[in-house]
Design a protein around this motif. Structure first.
Motif, PDB file in Angstrom:
ATOM      1  N   PRO A  70      -7.969  21.715  51.454  1.00  0.00           N
ATOM      2  CA  PRO A  70      -7.209  21.933  50.267  1.00  0.00           C
ATOM      3  C   PRO A  70      -7.532  23.150  49.344  1.00  0.00           C
ATOM      4  CG  PRO A  70      -9.084  20.387  49.800  1.00  0.00           C
ATOM      5  CD  PRO A  70      -9.148  20.862  51.272  1.00  0.00           C
ATOM      6  N   PRO A  71      -6.419  23.437  48.604  1.00  0.00           N
ATOM      7  CA  PRO A  71      -6.669  24.570  47.726  1.00  0.00           C
ATOM      8  C   PRO A  71      -7.469  24.156  46.510  1.00  0.00           C
ATOM      9  CG  PRO A  71      -4.382  23.638  47.495  1.00  0.00           C
ATOM     10  CD  PRO A  71      -5.149  22.868  48.654  1.00  0.00           C
ATOM     11  N   ALA A  72      -8.258  25.166  45.893  1.00  0.00           N
ATOM     12  CA  ALA A  72      -9.091  24.533  44.715  1.00  0.00           C
ATOM     13  C   ALA A  72      -8.312  25.268  43.520  1.00  0.00           C
ATOM     14  CB  ALA A  72     -10.370  25.361  45.104  1.00  0.00           C
ATOM     15  N   PHE A  73      -8.359  24.455  42.640  1.00  0.00           N
ATOM     16  CA  PHE A  73      -7.884  25.001  41.303  1.00  0.00           C
ATOM     17  C   PHE A  73      -8.958  24.714  40.290  1.00  0.00           C
ATOM     18  CE2 PHE A  73      -4.050  22.983  43.419  1.00  0.00           C
ATOM     19  CZ  PHE A  73      -3.167  24.358  43.666  1.00  0.00           C
ATOM     20  N   THR A  74      -9.022  25.951  39.592  1.00  0.00           N
ATOM     21  CA  THR A  74     -10.061  25.915  38.164  1.00  0.00           C
ATOM     22  C   THR A  74      -9.690  24.728  37.362  1.00  0.00           C
ATOM     23  OG1 THR A  74     -10.091  28.222  38.499  1.00  0.00           O
ATOM     24  CG2 THR A  74     -11.057  27.225  36.394  1.00  0.00           C
ATOM     25  N   GLU A  75      -8.644  24.452  37.257  1.00  0.00           N
ATOM     26  CA  GLU A  75      -8.158  23.309  36.358  1.00  0.00           C
ATOM     27  C   GLU A  75      -6.562  22.862  36.354  1.00  0.00           C
ATOM     28  OE1 GLU A  75      -8.880  24.214  32.239  1.00  0.00           O
ATOM     29  OE2 GLU A  75      -7.417  25.909  32.183  1.00  0.00           O
ATOM     30  N   ILE A  76      -6.365  21.847  36.012  1.00  0.00           N
ATOM     31  CA  ILE A  76      -4.848  20.972  36.167  1.00  0.00           C
ATOM     32  C   ILE A  76      -4.524  21.130  34.771  1.00  0.00           C
ATOM     33  CG2 ILE A  76      -3.245  19.220  36.849  1.00  0.00           C
ATOM     34  CD1 ILE A  76      -5.086  18.844  39.314  1.00  0.00           C
ATOM     35  N   VAL A  77      -3.665  21.466  34.448  1.00  0.00           N
ATOM     36  CA  VAL A  77      -2.962  21.511  33.011  1.00  0.00           C
ATOM     37  C   VAL A  77      -1.647  20.542  32.822  1.00  0.00           C
ATOM     38  CG1 VAL A  77      -2.307  22.701  30.777  1.00  0.00           C
ATOM     39  CG2 VAL A  77      -4.174  23.663  32.406  1.00  0.00           C
ATOM     40  N   CYS A  78      -1.567  19.574  32.196  1.00  0.00           N
ATOM     41  CA  CYS A  78      -0.531  18.525  32.104  1.00  0.00           C
ATOM     42  C   CYS A  78      -0.177  18.762  30.657  1.00  0.00           C
ATOM     43  CB  CYS A  78      -0.972  17.266  32.507  1.00  0.00           C
ATOM     44  SG  CYS A  78       0.349  16.064  32.197  1.00  0.00           S
ATOM     45  N   THR A 116      -4.890  27.850  38.274  1.00  0.00           N
ATOM     46  CA  THR A 116      -4.650  26.693  37.644  1.00  0.00           C
ATOM     47  C   THR A 116      -3.083  26.146  38.112  1.00  0.00           C
ATOM     48  OG1 THR A 116      -5.575  27.680  35.741  1.00  0.00           O
ATOM     49  CG2 THR A 116      -4.046  25.890  35.363  1.00  0.00           C
ATOM     50  N   LEU A 117      -2.822  24.722  38.011  1.00  0.00           N
ATOM     51  CA  LEU A 117      -2.054  24.138  38.334  1.00  0.00           C
ATOM     52  C   LEU A 117      -1.306  23.337  37.241  1.00  0.00           C
ATOM     53  CD1 LEU A 117       0.019  22.838  40.579  1.00  0.00           C
ATOM     54  CD2 LEU A 117      -1.382  20.929  40.799  1.00  0.00           C
ATOM     55  N   PHE A 118      -0.026  23.638  36.878  1.00  0.00           N
ATOM     56  CA  PHE A 118       0.463  23.180  35.718  1.00  0.00           C
ATOM     57  C   PHE A 118       1.204  22.045  36.405  1.00  0.00           C
ATOM     58  CE2 PHE A 118      -0.626  27.567  34.009  1.00  0.00           C
ATOM     59  CZ  PHE A 118      -0.621  27.202  32.728  1.00  0.00           C
ATOM     60  N   PHE A 119       1.110  20.935  35.641  1.00  0.00           N
ATOM     61  CA  PHE A 119       1.604  19.573  36.051  1.00  0.00           C
ATOM     62  C   PHE A 119       2.700  19.423  34.971  1.00  0.00           C
ATOM     63  CE2 PHE A 119       2.222  14.926  36.108  1.00  0.00           C
ATOM     64  CZ  PHE A 119       2.048  14.648  37.524  1.00  0.00           C
ATOM     65  N   MET A 120       4.033  19.545  35.146  1.00  0.00           N
ATOM     66  CA  MET A 120       4.747  19.628  34.046  1.00  0.00           C
ATOM     67  C   MET A 120       6.265  19.235  34.689  1.00  0.00           C
ATOM     68  SD  MET A 120       4.051  23.448  32.308  1.00  0.00           S
ATOM     69  CE  MET A 120       5.468  23.425  30.941  1.00  0.00           C
ATOM     70  N   ALA A 123       0.199  28.024  39.572  1.00  0.00           N
ATOM     71  CA  ALA A 123       1.106  27.417  40.220  1.00  0.00           C
ATOM     72  C   ALA A 123       1.687  26.301  39.428  1.00  0.00           C
ATOM     73  CB  ALA A 123       0.478  26.618  41.421  1.00  0.00           C
ATOM     74  N   LEU A 124       3.054  25.991  39.541  1.00  0.00           N
ATOM     75  CA  LEU A 124       3.819  25.017  38.718  1.00  0.00           C
ATOM     76  C   LEU A 124       4.349  23.869  39.463  1.00  0.00           C
ATOM     77  CD1 LEU A 124       5.927  27.326  36.172  1.00  0.00           C
ATOM     78  CD2 LEU A 124       4.434  25.217  35.609  1.00  0.00           C
ATOM     79  N   TYR A 125       3.967  22.664  39.169  1.00  0.00           N
ATOM     80  CA  TYR A 125       4.514  21.355  39.779  1.00  0.00           C
ATOM     81  C   TYR A 125       5.572  21.109  38.557  1.00  0.00           C
ATOM     82  CZ  TYR A 125       4.932  16.340  41.276  1.00  0.00           C
ATOM     83  OH  TYR A 125       5.599  15.307  41.794  1.00  0.00           O
ATOM     84  N   SER A 126       7.028  21.580  38.684  1.00  0.00           N
ATOM     85  CA  SER A 126       8.141  21.369  37.933  1.00  0.00           C
ATOM     86  C   SER A 126       9.172  21.267  38.204  1.00  0.00           C
ATOM     87  CB  SER A 126       7.817  22.723  37.007  1.00  0.00           C
ATOM     88  OG  SER A 126       8.384  23.738  37.935  1.00  0.00           O
ATOM     89  N   ASN A 127      10.157  21.128  37.425  1.00  0.00           N
ATOM     90  CA  ASN A 127      11.657  21.213  37.888  1.00  0.00           C
ATOM     91  C   ASN A 127      11.989  22.252  38.926  1.00  0.00           C
ATOM     92  OD1 ASN A 127      11.413  19.392  35.804  1.00  0.00           O
ATOM     93  ND2 ASN A 127      13.445  19.836  35.028  1.00  0.00           N
ATOM     94  N   SER A 128      12.844  22.384  39.649  1.00  0.00           N
ATOM     95  CA  SER A 128      13.154  23.175  40.737  1.00  0.00           C
ATOM     96  C   SER A 128      13.643  24.527  39.945  1.00  0.00           C
ATOM     97  CB  SER A 128      14.415  23.049  41.512  1.00  0.00           C
ATOM     98  OG  SER A 128      14.960  24.001  42.290  1.00  0.00           O
ATOM     99  N   PHE A 129      12.965  25.710  40.076  1.00  0.00           N
ATOM    100  CA  PHE A 129      13.538  26.985  39.409  1.00  0.00           C
ATOM    101  C   PHE A 129      14.960  27.411  40.091  1.00  0.00           C
ATOM    102  CE2 PHE A 129      13.508  31.655  39.083  1.00  0.00           C
ATOM    103  CZ  PHE A 129      13.069  31.759  37.877  1.00  0.00           C
ATOM    104  N   GLU A 130      15.045  27.141  41.128  1.00  0.00           N
ATOM    105  CA  GLU A 130      16.578  27.519  41.660  1.00  0.00           C
ATOM    106  C   GLU A 130      17.579  26.946  40.701  1.00  0.00           C
ATOM    107  OE1 GLU A 130      18.816  27.186  46.106  1.00  0.00           O
ATOM    108  OE2 GLU A 130      17.079  26.708  45.880  1.00  0.00           O
TER     109      GLU A 130
END
Length: 267
Positions: free
Chosen positions: A91-99, A168-172, A195-202
């Motif tokens: 799995p990828p490693a993230f320094t932190e996840i920011v929600c 960093t993975l942003f959980f937004m 990296a963003l877990y978010s609404n579709s940019f497209e």
């Protein structure tokens, strides 16, 4: 009708959502509020209301939601989508996840499911041991209970301006465009770490949805720069299929966004 009886067509009440039967069946200890279409502190309407009053009840409901995430396959789809963005590392490693913008998870069903997913990312997928979280909607009880999950609660509202110090993975999920804009703005020259877990940019930047007036709005500046190619980075989007059986509104229209530096033409 031929026998003298009147046919009555039942209509769904306004705001009734698909998946309500699951909530009544599985999340069975919720104390349901009767208020409908009351705005939350971020101005949203029509969320399914609940009331959770104790740490024990919260833990119980989160575990039920996590089971549903696993059984329904959505946790696995999130894992696959993230890892496809980082094929060299699994799995990828993230320094932190920011929600940011989770919402009040002891008062609304959608934030509760999203919190359960966030806990699963930390404890089951182990993408990061450090999770930073903030939402002005959090109640005093929620602020008190979040550290028990190992989360660090930010004290200041920076409107999602958060310079990262490592990957960093942003959980937004389901936030306003200006919030995504501020993430880009605060990391404009180090987007390879974001990296963003978010609404579709497209979908967010479809031209037919945007009038020219938005191009003069500073809250959209960095979104337009990225969309128009005025950046040293390009955005790559991995859609997360929305097949969550319990409620189609919890994880709809979401993607994993990553950013890679453009390859300059060599002369």
């Amino acid at each position: 009708e031929e026998d003298g009886f009147k046919l009555v067509n039942r209509r769904k009440k306004p705001g009734q959502r698909k998946g309500r039967h699951f909530l009544e069946r599985n999340v069975d200890t919720f104390k349901r509020g009767r208020r409908k279409n009351k705005p939350t502190c971020d101005g949203s309407y029509g969320l399914e209301t609940i009331r959770i009053d104790s740490a024990e009840e919260l833990q119980e409901q989160i575990e039920k939601c996590r089971i549903e995430l696993r059984v329904g396959g959505y946790l696995e789809r999130v894992r696959q989508s993230i890892e496809q963005c980082f094929e060299a590392e699994q799995p990828p490693a993230f320094t932190e996840i920011v929600c940011y913008g989770l919402g009040s998870f002891t008062h609304h069903v959608v934030p509760l499911y999203q919190l359960a997913l966030l806990v699963a990312l930390k404890e089951e997928l182990r993408y990061s041991d450090r999770i930073v979280i903030y939402d002005p909607c959090f109640t005093d009880f929620e602020l008190k209970i979040l550290p028990s999950f190992g989360f660090h609660v930010l004290e200041e509202n920076t409107e999602c301006q958060y310079p990262v110090t490592g990957r960093t993975l942003f959980f937004m999920l389901h936030m306003y465009r200006n919030h995504y804009n501020n993430v880009l703005k605060s990391n404009w020259h180090q987007l390879e770490l974001v990296a963003l877990y978010s609404n579709s940019f497209e979908d967010m930047m479809r031209s037919d949805h945007l009038s020219s007036e938005y191009r003069e709005d500073p809250d959209w500046e960095y979104l337009f720069k990225l969309a128009d190619g005025q950046s040293e980075y390009q955005v790559e989007e991995q859609r997360v299929r929305n097949e969550f059986p319990s409620n189609e509104n919890v994880f709809n229209n979401l993607s994993i966004l990553t950013f890679t530096k453009k390859i300059k033409d060599r002369i």
